[in-house]
Write a protein that holds these residues in place. Structure first.
Motif, short mmCIF file in Angstrom:
data_model
loop_
_atom_site.label_atom_id
_atom_site.label_comp_id
_atom_site.label_asym_id
_atom_site.label_seq_id
_atom_site.Cartn_x
_atom_site.Cartn_y
_atom_site.Cartn_z
N THR A 423 3.12 53.55 31.51
CA THR A 423 3.97 53.18 32.64
C THR A 423 4.84 51.98 32.31
OG1 THR A 423 1.98 52.07 33.43
CG2 THR A 423 2.59 54.12 34.53
N LEU A 424 4.26 51.00 31.63
CA LEU A 424 5.02 49.80 31.25
C LEU A 424 5.75 49.99 29.93
CD1 LEU A 424 2.34 47.20 32.30
CD2 LEU A 424 4.48 47.68 33.48
N ALA A 425 5.28 50.94 29.11
CA ALA A 425 5.94 51.19 27.83
C ALA A 425 7.37 51.68 28.02
CB ALA A 425 5.15 52.21 27.02
N GLU A 426 7.67 52.31 29.16
CA GLU A 426 9.03 52.80 29.41
C GLU A 426 9.96 51.71 29.94
OE1 GLU A 426 10.29 55.58 28.45
OE2 GLU A 426 8.37 56.28 27.70
N VAL A 531 4.50 62.32 32.26
CA VAL A 531 5.91 62.26 32.66
C VAL A 531 6.20 61.29 33.80
CG1 VAL A 531 6.59 64.51 31.77
CG2 VAL A 531 5.48 64.36 34.01
N TYR A 532 5.22 61.02 34.67
CA TYR A 532 5.52 60.08 35.76
C TYR A 532 5.83 58.69 35.23
CZ TYR A 532 0.67 58.15 35.72
OH TYR A 532 -0.50 57.54 35.38
N ALA A 533 5.42 58.41 33.98
CA ALA A 533 5.72 57.10 33.40
C ALA A 533 7.22 56.85 33.32
CB ALA A 533 5.09 56.98 32.01
N TYR A 534 8.02 57.90 33.12
CA TYR A 534 9.47 57.74 33.09
C TYR A 534 10.01 57.26 34.43
CZ TYR A 534 9.62 60.11 28.60
OH TYR A 534 9.45 60.43 27.28
N ALA A 535 9.55 57.92 35.49
CA ALA A 535 10.00 57.52 36.82
C ALA A 535 9.51 56.12 37.15
CB ALA A 535 9.49 58.52 37.86
N PHE A 536 8.27 55.82 36.76
CA PHE A 536 7.72 54.48 36.95
C PHE A 536 8.60 53.45 36.25
CE2 PHE A 536 4.94 50.89 36.68
CZ PHE A 536 3.90 51.06 37.59
#
Length: 606
Positions: A423-426, A531-536
């Protein structure tokens, strides 16, 4: 501590690469090892085997007896093991991704995976035994000054405590991992890399073919879209088998571990609360009408169509120049944007171009997409692109370099704390894109150029937020449906089309063949629910960028401190200096309002 081989993650919006775009760089992997048969490879494999065995001899059954100094020494030894194993795995993996159909590389990668899995098997006891140490005893250990900085490691282990299996079952799962999900991942990669698509008499791989759907000529876009649907349809049984198997494997593991949902493991790995992810998902779905539905209705009008088709989704606008962006221009654009934020950011990014840290061109058998792989903290990251000279390739470069800068800064945390939850990596990658976009927007000299840039950014943000949340819903529905039994390709197709229609909106019709497009998306295979990590990340960056524009004074150092923290802090602690809180449901509405604001600007230009 359980060891997992380093994994690359394909980025969501990556495009293809390689023709006459200038001198496209190749990786120089000698910073890891000189060659597959180099004596250093055998040296490190031999060291790893002995280090793991001696670690188990010295510590198994004895962790609870250690004091703080003893546990600190134990953790340092574990960290060194992770570093050596990570270097071996990274080298083998990066070689493989360069050419996934080369038998020699595939064998080397498999052999390294197998050896690492075998050698690290004695380490499985570590996290299991740590989680049996009474809380008060562990707290006493953590008063040791050196050990105290590793507190996040122990806290994450404790979160897994309710889901631990017996020692024997954990060892069995470790030993079987190389022929489990990893084997299905390889089957997927090799199948995708081998696919051939013929459009207008020319045969290409999947990356170059998907890029044709961004051509100005609508007939070319349509031909590419239909050919992709045809080829994926011809191979859909293989992809259906991969998804059925991986979903069932996840279901079995979740049952044994007692995990309440298929997503629980991902949330734990991301160190994010389920309710935060649900708030993000709900906010995005509620915003579909004012984001994707509204934008694509605008685009339908710009293209002069009664309905959009899938090959129009990423089509250039009629007034957009169909020009090739050379590699030198792409490099300078991104580095200038980074330097405009802070010269330090460009300095960190520079070696990627000069030291062989980027592999940019399309090559036979090369893995699709793009990624930044951190390798290990005593080396440096590597970036993979498939560069095709499109404006979106420039944004992909900005995105991956953002990851790279983040990984370089976080490396000082050491092997166990450098890795950032997805989540933070993006965050850094999407922030790098935003800096590059804002630089290009300020340089625009005409309304048409500004409109094209704004539209491109909105499409990127829709692809990052709306499309990825639709992907997340697809995965959630697929895993839920798999509980009821084997899914046919038609079953999976129906799930895919249900989320596509909802997310893209009434401006679209969908061609026959689009229903199988789920089958080539690597996230579902390599990192379920990733994939939710991108939106996050996009929502987080929108809020961060707003904070930067409102109060730029001192922002850069706070931003670099956040990146330097790596995985040593929870998202609530990292965001506190910026006055942001991702656990607040209204936080996501703020991020989405930036996308909506860009669409407002586009509507005002009509």
């Amino acid at each position: 501590m359980r060891f997992t081989l380093p994994q690359k993650v394909f980025d969501a919006k990556a495009t293809g690469g390689g023709q006459e775009f200038g001198d496209l760089p190749d990786w120089d992997l000698t910073d890891l090892y000189p060659a597959t048969d180099a004596p250093e490879v055998k040296r490190d494999l031999d060291w790893l085997e002995e280090a793991c065995a001696s670690f188990a001899r010295d510590y198994e059954g004895k962790l609870a007896e250690l004091d703080g100094a003893g546990m600190y020494e134990c953790l340092l030894r574990d960290e060194r093991i992770s570093q050596v194993a990570g270097r071996l795995g990274s080298f083998a993996g990066l070689l493989y991704y360069q050419n996934t159909v080369d038998a020699g590389r595939a064998k080397f990668y498999s052999d390294i995976q197998d050896k690492i899995t075998t050698y690290t098997a004695p380490l499985v006891f570590f996290s299991l035994e740590v989680n049996r140490i009474p809380d008060e005893k562990l707290e006493e250990m953590l008063t040791h000054e050196g050990l105290a900085r590793y507190r996040p490691i122990f806290e994450r282990m404790r979160k897994m405590r309710p889901y631990q299996l017996s020692d024997e079952l954990e060892r069995y799962e470790h030993d079987m991992s190389v022929v489990g999900a990893a084997a299905w991942n390889k089957l997927f990669d090799e199948t995708i890399a081998d696919l051939k698509f013929t459009v207008n008499g020319e045969t290409r791989g999947i990356e170059a073919t998907t890029t044709l759907m961004m051509e100005q000529d609508r007939s070319v876009r349509e031909a590419a879209a239909r050919e992709i649907g045809r080829v994926l349809g011809d191979n859909v049984k293989i992809f259906s088998r991969v998804h059925n198997t991986l979903a069932k494997m996840g279901q079995v593991e979740d049952k044994w571990r007692g995990m309440p949902t298929p997503q629980t493991g991902r949330h734990l790995a991301n160190d994010v609360e389920p309710e935060v992810v649900q708030a993000l998902r709900d906010a995005v779905v509620a915003a579909y009408p004012k984001l994707s539905h509204r934008y694509y209705e605008l685009k339908r009008g710009w293209l002069g169509l009664d309905k959009l088709q899938v090959w129009d989704r990423n089509a250039p606008l009629p007034m957009e120049e169909n020009r090739v962006v050379g590699w030198d221009e792409a490099r300078e654009t991104v580095l200038d944007a980074y330097a405009g934020f802070d010269p330090k950011m460009a300095e960190i990014a520079q070696p990627f171009f000069t030291e062989g840290w980027i592999d940019a061109g399309v090559k036979p058998g090369k893995a699709p997409g793009a990624f930044a792989h951190p390798t290990v903290t005593d080396a440096h990251p590597y970036v993979m692109l498939n560069y095709l000279g499109k404006q979106r390739d420039v944004m992909t470069l900005a995105h991956e370099l953002g990851h790279g800068v983040h990984q370089v800064l976080a490396a000082d945390q050491g092997e166990l704390l450098a890795s950032t939850p997805l989540t933070l990596a993006e965050t850094a990658s999407v922030f790098g894109e935003m800096l590059t976009f804002q630089k290009l927007l300020k340089s625009a000299t005409t309304d048409a150029e500004r409109k094209v840039l704004l539209a491109g950014k909105v499409e990127d943000m829709i692809n990052t937020v709306v499309r990825q949340i639709a992907f997340y819903d697809f995965e959630c529905k697929l895993h839920e449906a798999r509980k009821g039994g084997e899914l046919t390709p038609e079953d999976i197709n129906r799930i895919w089309m249900s989320v596509q229609g909802e997310s893209l909106g009434p401006a679209f019709d969908f061609m026959d063949g689009y229903e199988v497009y789920w089958s080539y998306i690597p996230h579902f295979v390599h990192s379920p629910f990733y994939v939710y990590a991108y939106a996050f990340g996009d929502g987080l960056v929108n809020a961060l960028y707003a904070a930067y524009t409102e109060q730029p004074e001192g922002f850069q150092e706070k931003y670099f401190d956040m990146l330097r923290a790596g995985g040593s802090k929870h998202h609530t602690e990292l965001l506190k200096p910026f006055g942001l809180d991702a656990s607040d449901p209204k936080f996501w509405d703020k991020g989405l309002s930036m996308i909506s604001g860009f669409i407002d600007q586009l509507e005002a230009m009509e």
